[in-house]
Design an enzyme around this catalytic site. Structure first.
Site, short mmCIF file in Angstrom:
data_model
loop_
_atom_site.label_atom_id
_atom_site.label_comp_id
_atom_site.label_asym_id
_atom_site.label_seq_id
_atom_site.Cartn_x
_atom_site.Cartn_y
_atom_site.Cartn_z
N ASP A 80 0.81 -1.22 0.00
CA ASP A 80 0.00 0.00 0.00
C ASP A 80 0.84 1.27 0.00
O ASP A 80 2.06 1.21 0.15
CB ASP A 80 -0.97 -0.01 1.19
N ASN B 230 -7.73 -2.97 14.29
CA ASN B 230 -9.10 -3.33 13.92
C ASN B 230 -9.13 -4.51 12.95
O ASN B 230 -10.13 -4.76 12.30
CB ASN B 230 -9.82 -2.11 13.30
N HIS C 5 -7.26 -4.83 10.23
CA HIS C 5 -7.04 -4.51 8.81
C HIS C 5 -5.73 -5.13 8.32
O HIS C 5 -4.79 -5.34 9.09
CB HIS C 5 -7.11 -3.01 8.52
N GLU D 25 -9.76 -1.93 5.35
CA GLU D 25 -10.38 -1.63 6.63
C GLU D 25 -11.63 -2.50 6.84
O GLU D 25 -12.14 -3.10 5.89
CB GLU D 25 -10.80 -0.15 6.64
#
Ligand code: GLP
Length: 248
Positions: A67, A136, A138, A143
């Site tokens: 990313d 979380n 990810h 996400e």
């Protein structure tokens, strides 16, 4: 799925570096997928050391990073391209032409995404993808709620991720709100995956990823379905797993 629990961060990093080195020794022109964040830094240090010692040769290796932040130039100290150069590429004998990080500062990001996905396919696909995990759940910048069918795409970052990554920026306001990320499908197409997880603060996230329901709300949970994945976790991150036992 293999789960390896190591005593500490260093041992976790050494184990991951050994698996990556073995991949490159067995297939010198391997295609490696790399991740950013604090977690893989120890692995990159170890790989750089092994390269200097002559144990592993990166001259024929191709890499694709997961990313990149939208809007950051590759010379920006917070860009993931800059991170990879600083933490790995500048310290090993890799041809920089063969290292790929999505370009977050171009105008047509959707086109950048499509070309990135195509470049991965043209390389023959990723042999070994290294992953971290967010609080979380990810992976990359996929996400909670991300489509399990997604390819490389532009994502809106969650407030939790912006907050977690603010430590690298002057303030949370300076963290870009968007990024380019390989999709979950892109990641799942990798032939082999290693996911690293370190620290008590990730204990819930890794527990849910490994033993929770497979759900879009915890993107890493899809990895339970990958045929060749190794989770390398340090003892702190394994706190909840050890407390609950491996049988859920
Ligand atoms: C970022 C990256 C992820 C990384 C995550 C965790 O959001 N896009 O690829 O896994 O942070 O980072 P850290 O290892 O610093 O906790």
């Amino acid at each position: 799925m293999k789960i390896v629990i190591e005593q500490d961060y260093q041992k976790m990093s050494d184990r991951a570096a050994a698996i990556i080195a073995r991949q490159v020794i067995c297939k010198p022109d391997s295609v490696l997928g790399f991740a950013t964040g604090s977690t893989p830094v120890g692995t990159y240090n170890k790989l750089a050391h092994m390269n200097k010692e002559g144990l592993v040769d990166f001259s024929k290796v191709t890499t694709f990073n997961l990313d990149e932040y939208a809007g950051l130039d590759e010379n920006d100290q917070n860009s993931y391209r800059y991170f990879m150069n600083q933490n790995l590429f500048d310290h090993i004998n890799i041809d920089k032409e063969n290292t790929h990080v999505p370009k977050g500062n171009l105008d047509n990001l959707n086109e950048v995404c499509a070309q990135y996905e195509q470049a991965i396919a043209n390389s023959g696909g990723i042999d070994l993808q290294l992953l971290g995990i967010g609080h979380n759940g990810h992976i990359g910048f996929n996400e909670p709620g991300a489509s399990l069918d997604s390819l490389t795409h532009v994502v809106d970052l969650s407030s939790r991720t912006i907050e977690a990554n603010a430590r690298f920026f002057e303030s949370a306001e300076k963290v870009p709100r968007q990024a380019i990320s390989m999709g979950i499908k892109t990641i799942m197409k990798s032939k082999q995956i290693i996911l690293l997880c370190s620290g008590k603060d990730k204990s819930d996230a890794i527990y849910e990823a490994l033993f929770g329901d497979i759900t879009q709300q915890v993107p890493a949970s899809i990895l339970q379905l990958h045929p060749n994945i190794t989770f390398i976790i340090d003892k702190d991150a394994a706190e909840k797993i050890c407390a609950k036992g491996l049988d859920k």
